[in-house]
Design an enzyme around this catalytic site. Sequence first.
Site, mmCIF file in Angstrom:
data_model
loop_
_atom_site.group_PDB
_atom_site.id
_atom_site.type_symbol
_atom_site.label_atom_id
_atom_site.label_comp_id
_atom_site.label_asym_id
_atom_site.label_seq_id
_atom_site.Cartn_x
_atom_site.Cartn_y
_atom_site.Cartn_z
ATOM 1 N N GLY A 108 0.848 -1.198 0.000
ATOM 2 C CA GLY A 108 0.000 0.000 0.000
ATOM 3 C C GLY A 108 0.879 1.241 0.000
ATOM 4 N N ILE A 113 -1.250 6.532 4.259
ATOM 5 C CA ILE A 113 -0.520 6.132 5.478
ATOM 6 C C ILE A 113 0.966 5.988 5.154
ATOM 7 C CG2 ILE A 113 -0.225 4.321 7.230
ATOM 8 C CD1 ILE A 113 -3.248 3.693 6.857
ATOM 9 N N ARG A 195 -19.712 -7.336 5.433
ATOM 10 C CA ARG A 195 -18.412 -7.509 6.099
ATOM 11 C C ARG A 195 -17.754 -8.827 5.685
ATOM 12 N NH1 ARG A 195 -15.504 -5.446 10.400
ATOM 13 N NH2 ARG A 195 -14.202 -6.978 11.456
ATOM 14 N N ASN A 202 -10.126 -8.849 1.256
ATOM 15 C CA ASN A 202 -8.837 -8.519 1.861
ATOM 16 C C ASN A 202 -8.092 -9.773 2.303
ATOM 17 O OD1 ASN A 202 -8.751 -5.804 1.394
ATOM 18 N ND2 ASN A 202 -9.962 -5.312 3.198
ATOM 19 N N GLN A 209 -0.051 -12.540 0.170
ATOM 20 C CA GLN A 209 1.155 -11.904 0.719
ATOM 21 C C GLN A 209 1.845 -12.813 1.738
ATOM 22 O OE1 GLN A 209 0.239 -7.832 1.813
ATOM 23 N NE2 GLN A 209 -0.263 -7.308 -0.299
ATOM 24 N N ASP A 256 -4.933 2.486 18.650
ATOM 25 C CA ASP A 256 -5.985 2.456 19.674
ATOM 26 C C ASP A 256 -5.395 2.758 21.055
ATOM 27 O OD1 ASP A 256 -8.003 1.466 17.742
ATOM 28 O OD2 ASP A 256 -6.718 -0.288 17.723
ATOM 29 N N ARG A 259 -4.766 6.410 21.256
ATOM 30 C CA ARG A 259 -6.032 7.131 21.423
ATOM 31 C C ARG A 259 -6.524 7.027 22.871
ATOM 32 N NH1 ARG A 259 -8.631 4.615 15.829
ATOM 33 N NH2 ARG A 259 -7.944 6.296 14.452
ATOM 34 N N HIS A 284 -9.111 -4.964 16.483
ATOM 35 C CA HIS A 284 -9.153 -3.549 16.064
ATOM 36 C C HIS A 284 -10.512 -3.316 15.411
ATOM 37 C CE1 HIS A 284 -8.049 0.370 14.596
ATOM 38 N NE2 HIS A 284 -8.340 0.007 13.370
HETATM 39 C C1 LMR Z 1 -8.875 3.702 12.291
HETATM 40 O O1 LMR Z 1 -8.931 3.119 13.376
HETATM 41 O O2 LMR Z 1 -8.647 4.906 12.184
HETATM 42 C C2 LMR Z 1 -9.187 2.925 11.043
HETATM 43 O O3 LMR Z 1 -8.920 1.573 11.239
HETATM 44 C C3 LMR Z 1 -10.609 3.182 10.698
HETATM 45 C C4 LMR Z 1 -11.074 2.463 9.491
HETATM 46 O O4 LMR Z 1 -12.069 1.731 9.601
HETATM 47 O O5 LMR Z 1 -10.479 2.638 8.436
#
Ligand code: LMR
Length: 444
Positions: A108, A113, A195, A202, A209, A256, A259, A284
């Site tokens: 990516g 990112i 989902r 993915n 990979q 996370d 945050r 996550h």
């Molecule tokens: C994030 O936590 O910012 C990302 O994983 C959010 C997302 O769903 O792209």
Amino acid sequence: MAVAEFIPSSSASASLNKRSSFYSSQLSYVSTQISYQRRLSVRPLPRTHYSQICCSVSSKETQAPTVVQTDDPKKKAECYGVFCLTYDLKAEEETRSWKKMINVAVSGAAGMIANHLLFKLASGEVFGTDQPIALRLLGSDRSFQALEGVAMELEDSLYPLLREVNIGTDPYEVFQDAEWALLIGAKPRGPGMERSALLDINGQIFAEQGKALNAVASRNVKVMVVGNPCNTNALICLKNAPNIPAKNFHALTRLDENRAKCQLALKAGVFYDKVSNVTIWGNHSTTQVPDFLNAKINGLPVKEVIKDTKWLEEEFTEIVQKRGGALIQKWGRSSAASTAVSIVDAIRSLVTPTPEGDWFSTGVYTSGNPYGIAEDIVFSMPCRSKGDGDYELVKEVIFDDYLRSRIKKSEDELLAEKRCVAHLTGEGIAVCDLPGDTMLPGEM
Ligand code: LMR
């Protein structure tokens, strides 16, 4: 005058013969060092899928200058091209103590990112200012031109530690000898997409990979999966790479953790460096569990500093779980800069010793965990490292009913995700019975 041009590389051409669907080329620099002027001439190929940018003496000698590891002047690395002009004239002493170059693969690589991350990697901020690196960048057909642009910007940045840049669309080429693989690229969930479909799309990328890493990467490669759903993608990746220790695969939950630290600091009215021992448990996703029971502020249990249990259990937890979505609402896209910073933090936590008494969160393989969490999934847990790239799980954590029940919910979600990708992990037929509210942080 230095000249840069696209030329087919012999090693890449050889692999082209093996893998007929890919073209190869190499961007190499030829420098006479007489004049400081540069000319970039691009000879177009039918399609460029694998390129290498490195210092080289001529189009035939494509090897990057070797790192100086000796005092013997005869063995000094030859210096060519634009990188040389930057560092060798003034940094000869530093190069003496440089470590052996490491290969860092990033998927990516043309995305947002990576655009933040790559320049941090190249600067020495991540692996240290004595650690030269080669960047091996994986993109897609669609992003290939942008990937070339990224490589050009890296080149123009003249980072002394950045010794090679390879770009390509074939993981079997790009992951060759990778010692770190930072897997960022993944498809975002589109409108109306189930989902289960996201997990499948993915998952296929990460299965491929994983196979590529298994075939060509360093046997001790450390893999950091960032592309969502990152825990299950990491599981798929490791299952497809049986020759690489499962312990080496990580799903990024450091964002996370960061945050959570920020929110606790805000509530307590302290700067966030006073917050420690924060664990993110689980997936996550919006079932992740930011642990305020074991966390500390100024060395004291959070619950002794923030006495508002309702806030901790409800507001704090939900803010952290849904922070990614809140950001998407503001930006119109997923977090990029803070994700890149958290990747840096996650790597640094593995390559530097963990401060005494503290720990960090990372999503890792659960087999053998001391917490009673289901085996054979990738789950975020508290870890410590001696700084050798490895880690151990922290044993001295406490649980209460609230924490246990929240962890169970995230565990159930990951077990359901695992059943949904059984066809990608070699465990039979997939059965998708995902809990209705299972969401990525950005999906609410
Ligand atoms: C994030 O936590 O910012 C990302 O994983 C959010 C997302 O769903 O792209």
